[in-house]
Structures are given as C-alpha cells and as structure tokens.
Design an enzyme around this catalytic site. Structure first.
Site, PDB file in Angstrom:
ATOM      1  N   ARG A  34      41.120  14.618 178.468  1.00 41.18           N
ATOM      2  CA  ARG A  34      41.972  14.639 177.370  1.00 41.18           C
ATOM      3  C   ARG A  34      43.494  14.720 177.810  1.00 41.18           C
ATOM      4  NH1 ARG A  34      38.387  17.811 172.840  1.00 41.18           N
ATOM      5  NH2 ARG A  34      37.349  15.930 172.065  1.00 41.18           N
ATOM      6  N   LYS A 205      20.434  13.389 164.953  1.00 41.43           N
ATOM      7  CA  LYS A 205      20.234  13.467 163.470  1.00 41.43           C
ATOM      8  C   LYS A 205      20.573  12.363 162.829  1.00 41.43           C
ATOM      9  CE  LYS A 205      20.114  18.469 163.117  1.00 41.43           C
ATOM     10  NZ  LYS A 205      21.118  19.572 162.718  1.00 41.43           N
ATOM     11  N   GLY A 361      30.913  11.744 171.122  1.00 41.30           N
ATOM     12  CA  GLY A 361      30.775  12.850 172.167  1.00 41.30           C
ATOM     13  C   GLY A 361      29.678  12.540 173.210  1.00 41.30           C
ATOM     14  N   GLY A 384      34.844  12.668 166.328  1.00 41.07           N
ATOM     15  CA  GLY A 384      34.764  12.514 164.956  1.00 41.07           C
ATOM     16  C   GLY A 384      35.466  11.649 164.238  1.00 41.07           C
TER      17      GLY A 384
END
Ligand code: AMP
Length: 403
Positions: A34, A205, A361, A384
């Site tokens: 980052r 999920k 991610g 996100g």
C-alpha cells in the site's frame, strides 16, 4: 483538476493515503504494497517542489481501546510506517504526533519545498469516522491543495477521505495517480465492457457477495462461481453437499438469484465436481466427487478437474474478466489447484487480448501466490472500495473530488 495541472511548487499539499498496513509483533511493516503503490504520486509532488503532508488511518484504534478505555496510541501510531516509507522513498520523512492543532501547524510551517511530513492516525479523533465538518476544516486549514490517493478508503464518508475536500475549490484538489488508475480500470468493467464479459466469483460466503452478484447479473454474459459460496448455490439447486460450507439462511436468496440469472439469460457456471475432504486440513483424506453427491462427513474444498476445464473454456472466450475470490481453500496446497488453474486461464485470456481485473483481498493474495500477478491487466488493492464501485455504488471519496 488533474494532478499534472496543479500548481505545486511551494504549496502545502494535504494528501490522504491508505497506509493501513499489516505490522508484526515488533510493529515493523510486513507488507509495504500500500505504501509503494502510492509512491508515484508522492514522488511527483515532491519532485515538483510541493510541501507534502500525509495523513492516513492505521487499524481501528476506536474499536480496540485499552482496558482503561483510552486509545492505544503505541499500537496504532502512524510512526510505525515512517521507516518503511523513508526507505522506499529514499528520503527522510518527518513525523508529528498529532493530526490537527498548533503542534501540527508548526510542523507544517517548518516544511520546505520537497519535504514530507506524516501526521498521526486520523482515527485517533472520533470525529474522523463521523465525517465531522469542524475536524475536516481544521485538517483543510493545514494546506493549499488536497490530493486523495487512498482508493482503499474511498467508500468511507470520513473526514479525511471525503468531508475535507469540501474546503478546497475544484482547481485545488485532485485524485492521486493510484486512485485514478483504480477508477479507470474499474470503470472499464462498469461502463460498456467489451463482450463477452465473464465474472469469476469465489471465496467463503454468498452473503458477502450477494450485492455484487445481483449487480453483475445485469451486465455479464457468464458468471463462474467457485469456492465455499458455490455450495450454498448448489444446495439451492437440490445438490447433496455433505458437510461443505453452507449458509442455510441464504438458500432462498440463492434460489431467487439463480432464477433472476436464468430469466436474464446469464449462464451461471457452478463446479460440477469437487475435491472433497474428510476434514478442514491440508493432510485430510480426499476424493474427487460430483458436487451434487457429496456424502455426509465430506466437504468440498476445491473445484475438480471437470469444473476447472469448463471454467477455463469460459474464461478463454471472454473479452472482459472480473475475478474476485478463490476457487477453494487456496491457502492449503491440497486445495489450491483450482485457484491456480483459474489464475493461469485469466493470464492466458489477457495475453490473448482480454481486459482482466482481479480485486478483493483474498483473490489478490491468491493471484500473487500463483505467480500470475504481472500477467493480468489490473490488480486492484481497493478491497471493499473496489467491490462497492463495481456494484455501481457511489464512493464518497470519489464524489468529493469530482464535485
Ligand atoms: P473471501 O474473503 O470471501 O474471498 O473468502 C476467502 C476464503 O474462502 C479463503 O480463506 C478460502 O480458504 C475460503 N474458501 C474458499 N473455498 C472454500 C471452501 N470450498 N470451503 C471453505 N472455505 C473456502
């Protein structure tokens, strides 16, 4: 305003970066991706004589208070990032242990052209996550120009990512190069993507990805679904999935989604076969079975060779590709083959001229593990923010610069 068109020399530039980096037990940065990704913007501003003031958050100090209820300043200080930034940049980075106020103003006034100052963690002020106007105004008062290169935080309406931009006129604020690249790449998949458009979704999920699935079904031609989330969809289709990961409370959502996709003529490819294991362990006993006939006591932990071949053929037919989420438990070598094969197929399709974006991610980690990260069009580290942008959501950090 475009970064290249700003008057930079001698100006105080407040730049939001995303230095929310992982640290080890001695607080050294363990992955500086980052930081290094935003170096082009930092270098550009310094080489053009700007006086650079960097701000970022690190972790969630507001959620991880000490036992006495105070902030754990030692754990969450931005000072932990200074050594890594100085090393990458090849120049000293100054630090001030506050984010606004007199001490910070003095440090800013002492900055010379081409120098860089890091402020303390923006989340040490509870006003940050509330998007507080007064706090944002104090931040803005430190500088002449605002630059936002924190794409990973652009989906948050926080003081340093969004509110602060209100206090700068259009000709005094800009996206950094990283943020611009992320937006340009993602918008290739949002606005008139080249067809066929194939999206590959995986990971644990359905509940985490359902909003993305609902958006994608409106724009893609084919949806490939692997990973743990596939088993909820398989069960919704009547499959016997044994002890595979399942979200029982999402079976209706899964059925509705499959019906919607069918009505729109979108092909939803689920894994026909699976590598199943008798426990969640790399050394578990395994067998290859139809994903529709998994006995109790066995769980699907990777896609099988038939599914891999079908997925691969769909990927090779694509002109636009989005990949989010691994096809199996890629962290364990026994269940990483499916994810590896998909990485190879995406790289091959890219070499044949497709545009490919890998984001979110774990898919980025999986891609790096596969050694194919340099062979896709764009690796998004937005997490996100990338997913929200691809869902067609407005990102407060983006609007704040554009308005
Ligand atoms: P996500 O963060 O939703 O992208 O999920 C990534 C995680 O899903 C990784 O840690 C994988 O190990 C896990 N995962 C992928 N496939 C499966 C599976 N079939 N069963 C259980 N976990 C899985």
């Amino acid at each position: 305003m475009k970064l290249e068109n700003l008057q930079i020399k001698g100006q105080r530039i407040l730049m939001r970066v995303d230095f929310n980096v992982p640290l080890d037990s001695s607080n050294a940065v363990t992955d500086d991706t980052r930081i290094s990704e935003t170096l082009p913007t930092i270098r550009f501003l310094l080489e053009n004589g700007g006086r650079l003031i960097l701000m970022s958050h690190l972790g969630r100090p507001e959620k991880k208070l000490k036992e006495d209820g105070s902030l754990d300043r030692e754990k969450f200080t931005m000072h932990h990032t200074i050594a890594a930034l100085s090393k990458l940049l090849g120049q000293d980075v100054k630090f001030v242990d506050d984010t606004i106020g007199l001490k910070v103003e003095t440090a800013v006034n002492n900055l010379k052209d081409g120098e860089v100052l890091m402020l303390e963690n923006t989340r040490f002020y509870k006003e940050e996550t509330k998007g507080d106007e007064a706090f944002a105004k104090s931040l803005a008062s430190l500088a002449d120009i605002y630059v936002n290169d924190a794409f990973g935080a652009a989906h948050r309406e926080h003081a340093s990512t969004a509110t602060v931009a209100k206090f700068f006129p259009a000709e005094k604020k800009a996206f950094g190069f990283l943020m611009r690249l992320e937006l340009e790449s993602s918008s290739k998949l949002l606005n008139n993507p080249q067809k066929p458009y194939v999206a590959i979704l995986g990971g644990a999920k359905v509940s985490d990805k359902i909003l993305l699935l609902e958006k994608l079904v409106d724009i893609v031609d084919t949806l490939i679904i692997g990973g743990g989330m596939a088993y909820t969809l398989l069960k919704a289709k009547g499959a016997k999935i044994g002890n595979s990961l399942v979200e029982e409370d999402k079976l209706d959502v899964a059925k509705d989604f499959l019906a919607k996709a069918a009505a729109k003529g979108v092909a939803v490819l689920l894994p026909d076969d699976s590598i199943v294991a008798d426990k969640f362990d790399n050394a578990a006993n395994t067998q290859l079975l139809s994903s529709f006939e998994i006995p109790d006591g066995w769980m699907g932990l990777d896609i099988g060779p038939k599914a891999t071949a079908i997925f691969r053929a769909a990927i090779l037919s694509a002109k636009s590709i989005l990949w989010n989420g691994p096809m199996g438990v890629f962290e364990m070598s026994s269940f990483s083959k499916g994810t590896q094969a998909i990485a190879e197929a995406v790289a091959e399709a890219t070499a044949n001229g497709a545009f490919s974006l890998v984001g979110g991610g774990d898919s980025v980690a999986a891609l790096h593990k596969s050694g194919k990260a340099d062979e896709v069009s764009h690796v998004s580290t937005g997490g996100g923010a990338t997913l929200e942008y691809l869902q067609g959501n407005i990102l407060p950090g983006v609007v704040a610069i554009e308005s």
